[in-house]
Enzyme design. Sequence first.
Site, PDB file in Angstrom:
ATOM      1  N   CYS A 118       0.821  -1.223   0.000  1.00 30.08           N
ATOM      2  CA  CYS A 118       0.000   0.000   0.000  1.00 30.08           C
ATOM      3  C   CYS A 118       0.849   1.265   0.000  1.00 30.08           C
ATOM      4  CB  CYS A 118      -0.938   0.011   1.199  1.00 30.08           C
ATOM      5  SG  CYS A 118      -2.025  -1.400   1.232  1.00 30.08           S
ATOM      6  N   HIS A 239      -2.469   7.197   3.598  1.00 25.53           N
ATOM      7  CA  HIS A 239      -3.056   5.953   3.089  1.00 25.53           C
ATOM      8  C   HIS A 239      -4.320   5.686   3.912  1.00 25.53           C
ATOM      9  CE1 HIS A 239      -3.816   1.926   1.983  1.00 25.53           C
ATOM     10  NE2 HIS A 239      -3.293   1.369   3.052  1.00 25.53           N
ATOM     11  N   ASN A 269     -10.263   0.609   1.914  1.00 27.39           N
ATOM     12  CA  ASN A 269      -8.824   0.645   1.668  1.00 27.39           C
ATOM     13  C   ASN A 269      -8.563   0.191   0.229  1.00 27.39           C
ATOM     14  OD1 ASN A 269      -6.101   0.075   1.501  1.00 27.39           O
ATOM     15  ND2 ASN A 269      -5.970  -0.942   3.487  1.00 27.39           N
TER      16      ASN A 269
HETATM   17  O1  UT7 Z   1      -3.284  -1.319   4.039  1.00 24.92           O
HETATM   18  C1  UT7 Z   1      -2.804  -2.017   5.147  1.00 24.92           C
HETATM   19  C2  UT7 Z   1      -3.699  -3.162   5.472  1.00 24.92           C
HETATM   20  N1  UT7 Z   1      -4.372  -3.300   6.683  1.00 24.92           N
HETATM   21  C3  UT7 Z   1      -4.617  -2.456   7.731  1.00 24.92           C
HETATM   22  O2  UT7 Z   1      -4.232  -1.341   7.795  1.00 24.92           O
HETATM   23  C4  UT7 Z   1      -5.415  -3.030   8.851  1.00 24.92           C
HETATM   24  C5  UT7 Z   1      -4.930  -2.611  10.225  1.00 24.92           C
HETATM   25  N2  UT7 Z   1      -5.767  -3.188  11.270  1.00 24.92           N
HETATM   26  C6  UT7 Z   1      -7.019  -2.795  11.499  1.00 24.92           C
HETATM   27  O3  UT7 Z   1      -7.503  -1.889  10.829  1.00 24.92           O
HETATM   28  C7  UT7 Z   1      -7.801  -3.430  12.620  1.00 24.92           C
HETATM   29  O4  UT7 Z   1      -6.940  -4.271  13.375  1.00 24.92           O
HETATM   30  C8  UT7 Z   1      -9.022  -4.254  12.136  1.00 24.92           C
HETATM   31  C9  UT7 Z   1     -10.098  -3.302  11.623  1.00 24.92           C
HETATM   32  C10 UT7 Z   1      -8.613  -5.197  11.014  1.00 24.92           C
HETATM   33  C11 UT7 Z   1      -9.607  -5.046  13.277  1.00 24.92           C
HETATM   34  O5  UT7 Z   1      -9.943  -4.198  14.353  1.00 24.92           O
HETATM   35  P1  UT7 Z   1      -9.502  -4.588  15.854  1.00 24.92           P
HETATM   36  O6  UT7 Z   1     -10.068  -3.570  16.744  1.00 24.92           O
HETATM   37  O7  UT7 Z   1      -8.004  -4.744  15.837  1.00 24.92           O
HETATM   38  O8  UT7 Z   1     -10.250  -5.941  16.045  1.00 24.92           O
HETATM   39  P2  UT7 Z   1      -9.670  -7.388  16.418  1.00 24.92           P
HETATM   40  O9  UT7 Z   1      -8.907  -7.949  15.265  1.00 24.92           O
HETATM   41  O10 UT7 Z   1      -8.993  -7.326  17.733  1.00 24.92           O
HETATM   42  O11 UT7 Z   1     -11.001  -8.206  16.579  1.00 24.92           O
HETATM   43  C12 UT7 Z   1     -11.917  -7.903  17.626  1.00 24.92           C
HETATM   44  C13 UT7 Z   1     -13.079  -8.850  17.496  1.00 24.92           C
HETATM   45  C14 UT7 Z   1     -12.657 -10.322  17.333  1.00 24.92           C
HETATM   46  O12 UT7 Z   1     -13.600 -11.100  18.047  1.00 24.92           O
HETATM   47  P3  UT7 Z   1     -13.249 -11.667  19.506  1.00 24.92           P
HETATM   48  O13 UT7 Z   1     -12.040 -12.506  19.320  1.00 24.92           O
HETATM   49  O14 UT7 Z   1     -13.015 -10.451  20.347  1.00 24.92           O
HETATM   50  O15 UT7 Z   1     -14.484 -12.428  19.860  1.00 24.92           O
HETATM   51  C15 UT7 Z   1     -12.793 -10.570  15.858  1.00 24.92           C
HETATM   52  O16 UT7 Z   1     -13.054 -11.921  15.569  1.00 24.92           O
HETATM   53  O17 UT7 Z   1     -13.825  -8.538  16.307  1.00 24.92           O
HETATM   54  C16 UT7 Z   1     -14.001  -9.719  15.517  1.00 24.92           C
HETATM   55  N3  UT7 Z   1     -14.061  -9.341  14.132  1.00 24.92           N
HETATM   56  C17 UT7 Z   1     -15.217  -8.950  13.543  1.00 24.92           C
HETATM   57  N4  UT7 Z   1     -16.459  -8.813  14.026  1.00 24.92           N
HETATM   58  C18 UT7 Z   1     -17.393  -8.358  13.163  1.00 24.92           C
HETATM   59  C19 UT7 Z   1     -13.067  -9.307  13.197  1.00 24.92           C
HETATM   60  N5  UT7 Z   1     -13.558  -8.894  12.030  1.00 24.92           N
HETATM   61  C20 UT7 Z   1     -14.881  -8.665  12.198  1.00 24.92           C
HETATM   62  C21 UT7 Z   1     -15.906  -8.214  11.377  1.00 24.92           C
HETATM   63  N6  UT7 Z   1     -17.148  -8.073  11.896  1.00 24.92           N
HETATM   64  N7  UT7 Z   1     -15.699  -7.904  10.084  1.00 24.92           N
END
Ligand code: UT7
Length: 312
Positions: A118, A239, A269
Site C-alpha cells: 500500500c 493511506h 482501503n
Molecule cells: O493497508 C494495510 C492493510 N491493513 C490495515 O491497515 C489493517 C490494520 N488493522 C485494522 O484496521 C484493525 O486491526 C481491524 C479493523 C482489522 C480489526 O480491528 P480490531 O479492533 O483490531 O479488532 P480485532 O482484530 O482485535 O477483533 C476484535 C473482534 C474479534 O472477536 P473476539 O475474538 O473479540 O471475539 C474478531 O473476531 O472482532 C471480531 N471481528 C469482527 N467482528 C465483526 C473481526 N472482524 C470482524 C468483522 N465483523 N468484520
Amino acid sequence: MKKIKNSIKLIATGTYIPEKVLTNFDLEKMVDTSDEWIVQRTGIKRRHIAEGEDTSDLATKAAINALEKVKYDKNLIDLIIVATFTPDYRSPGVSNLVQAKLGLSGNDITCFDINSGCTGMIYALEVASSLLNSGKYQHALVIGAEVMSKVIDFTDRNTCVLFGDGAGAFILENSDTENAYFYTTSCGELDKTLYVDRYIHMDGKKVYQFATAAVEKAILKVLNDLNLTINDIDKIIPHQANYRIIHSVAKSLNVALDKFFLNIDEYGNTSAASIAIALDEYLKSREKVSLEKILLVGFGSGFTYGAGLITL
Ligand code: UT7
C-alpha cells in the site's frame, strides 16, 4: 541514504472508481459482521467493486481523467509507472497495458510496475521524481491502481470488509524549484503478518500497531529532514486503511484530525491507489491555493512505509 530534494510539478490528478457499490449492509448478508462493527472499528461505510474491469482498465481510466482535465497531449508521455499488487497478469505489467490502452503503443515510453504494498504510490512518486530530475524524462504518468476484490476471500470477515477497488493518476513534470522530498523504507519481515497469495491474509492487530508507529515516524522523518514543523504543512493525505490509525497519529502528533484528508468511508482501503484517489479528491474539494505544502504518507506489506512532501 542521502537527503536529496526533488523538483517536480504536479500538472494534474485523476481518478477512476468503479460504479458498483458494496455497502456494510450488503456485507452483513455475506459474513458474520455488522455495519456498526465496521464503522466503529474502521470508519468504512462503503467500498466500490470492479465488474468486468481489470486493474489496467481502472488505471487507464484514471489516467484519461487526469489527461482530460488539463487537455494534456498524451503523446508527450515518456514514463509510465503503476503502483499495484493486483496486476492483470504476472507479465506484462499494468503500465505496459496502460500504454497500449491509451493508444501509445509504438511511442518511446519507459513502463514498469512497482509492488511496494500500500506504500506503492509513495515509492512510485520517489522513483518518477528521480527519473524526471535525472533529465532523461520530462512527462511522467504515475498511477496507483488496484482491483482488490480479485484477492479478497468474501467468506473471511477479517479482511473482506476492509478493501475496495479504484485507481488514481498523477501527471508530473520537472520544475525549476526544489519543492518535493520523498522518504521510503522497508522493515522486511518473514512473518506472515500481511501478505497476498490467492487471497489477502492479515493479522489486523499487528498491522495496526505497526501502522500507527510507521505513519508517525515517516511524517516526523520528512519534517525533520526538511527542517519543517507540522504547522508548516497544509494538509496530510494518508493511506486510507483505518480511521482509527489516523486518529491515533493525529493525537500523538498533537494536531487536529482535520489536518488529515479522509475519504475511507466511501472507498475503504484501495491499497496502492488510496493516496492518489485521496489527493485528487482533496484538490477537487478546495479553492486553488498556491504554494500549498501537502504531505503524503503510507504504509503496507513488507512492511514498507514512507512519506513525501509536494508543493502545489
Ligand atoms: O493497508 C494495510 C492493510 N491493513 C490495515 O491497515 C489493517 C490494520 N488493522 C485494522 O484496521 C484493525 O486491526 C481491524 C479493523 C482489522 C480489526 O480491528 P480490531 O479492533 O483490531 O479488532 P480485532 O482484530 O482485535 O477483533 C476484535 C473482534 C474479534 O472477536 P473476539 O475474538 O473479540 O471475539 C474478531 O473476531 O472482532 C471480531 N471481528 C469482527 N467482528 C465483526 C473481526 N472482524 C470482524 C468483522 N465483523 N468484520
